[in-house]
Design an enzyme around this catalytic site. Sequence first.
Site, PDB file in Angstrom:
ATOM      1  N   ILE A 208       0.862  -1.199   0.000  1.00 35.16           N
ATOM      2  CA  ILE A 208       0.000   0.000   0.000  1.00 35.16           C
ATOM      3  C   ILE A 208       0.890   1.238   0.000  1.00 35.16           C
ATOM      4  O   ILE A 208       1.965   1.232   0.593  1.00 35.16           O
ATOM      5  CB  ILE A 208      -0.955   0.093   1.224  1.00 35.16           C
ATOM      6  CG1 ILE A 208      -0.232  -0.303   2.521  1.00 35.16           C
ATOM      7  CG2 ILE A 208      -2.221  -0.664   1.013  1.00 35.16           C
ATOM      8  CD1 ILE A 208      -0.970   0.109   3.777  1.00 35.16           C
TER       9      ILE A 208
ATOM     10  N   TYR B 285      -8.045   5.654   1.166  1.00 35.33           N
ATOM     11  CA  TYR B 285      -7.628   4.263   1.396  1.00 35.33           C
ATOM     12  C   TYR B 285      -8.811   3.318   1.244  1.00 35.33           C
ATOM     13  O   TYR B 285      -8.733   2.294   0.558  1.00 35.33           O
ATOM     14  CB  TYR B 285      -7.028   4.177   2.800  1.00 35.33           C
ATOM     15  CG  TYR B 285      -6.695   2.790   3.298  1.00 35.33           C
ATOM     16  CD1 TYR B 285      -5.533   2.146   2.884  1.00 35.33           C
ATOM     17  CD2 TYR B 285      -7.521   2.134   4.211  1.00 35.33           C
ATOM     18  CE1 TYR B 285      -5.212   0.870   3.358  1.00 35.33           C
ATOM     19  CE2 TYR B 285      -7.206   0.869   4.688  1.00 35.33           C
ATOM     20  CZ  TYR B 285      -6.055   0.236   4.266  1.00 35.33           C
ATOM     21  OH  TYR B 285      -5.740  -1.007   4.741  1.00 35.33           O
TER      22      TYR B 285
END
Length: 287
Positions: A115, A177
């Site tokens: 990520i 996110y």
Amino acid sequence: IFIPLLGAALAFYFYSAPENFSEEMLRGKRVIVTGASGGIGEQMAYHLARMEAHLLLTARTEAKLQKVVKRCLELGAASARYVSGSMEDTKFPEVVVKEAENTWGGLDMLILNHIGYTYFNYFDGDVGHVRKLLEINFLSYVAMTVSALPLLKESEGSIVVVSSMAGKTSAPFSAPYSATKFALDGFFSSLRQEFIIDKVNVSITLCILGYIDTENAVRAVSHAIRATPAPKEECALEIIKSGALRQRELHYPSSTVGTMLLLQAIAPDFLDSLIRSGYKAENIRRT
Ligand code: NDP
């Protein structure tokens, strides 16, 4: 009390890894792990090394990858190498898969875990940040899959996609996110259906994780989250098991995630308020 208990029982029944997992399932398998320089990805590399898999690790920081590769070889990996680069670079996914093809001539398991950095705060209106995060957290997962699919079809292998509760439920202070994680569910769940229709024997496992005690996660959210994080070592092992067993989804920790998903189905507004009460919003300083 009844609902959490029911959730835990259902989660256990549907999603706990069956007892027939054996470490030998990974012995000699050729595995790519992304985001392997730290956190859960690093722990997955160590478990896979102990299971004597062949490993190709990737992330941006070469110095960290070198250390992880060295440790993997000490732990018993059949082989371990790395390729460093950023998943923001749209050509990088192909480079990683080519490295696997040139080294091994095939691939058995693709673990997509990396990520990009994001903030933990009220959405600040920065569309450019959302676009960049989608590139790293979502589009590069798609690109890795496209590049790896011919190899995975040949080996009848597995794709493991690491997602989050923020990719299933409404988590505040993480809008960019959360969007990237919901996108993973949409894309890979659709792809799984197509594989079944098309008789493509490549499994897709979506991992729905709660709060895990990685350095980055704890640094980012511990001041504003009431929950205690679950251990990254155990989490990493459960991800590998779920991929090896070709499970549809992993819910970890199973009772927490299972309960939340059950509540989402039967009492979504109640779940939203429960989630809000788990945050110390007073500790979020607007930027
Ligand atoms: P970390 O932040 O600890 O690790 C992220 C990894 O991604 C690192 O190896 C980092 O290495 C790499 N990375 C960062 N930016 C890039 C980039 N641009 N290109 C390529 N690689 C990059 O994450 P966690 O271990 O905490 O999380 C792992 C997975 O688990 C993620 O998918 C996350 O969403 C999920 N998850 C984690 C939770 C938690 O509480 N920890 C909760 C729910 C889900 P480098 O900086 O060297 O590039």
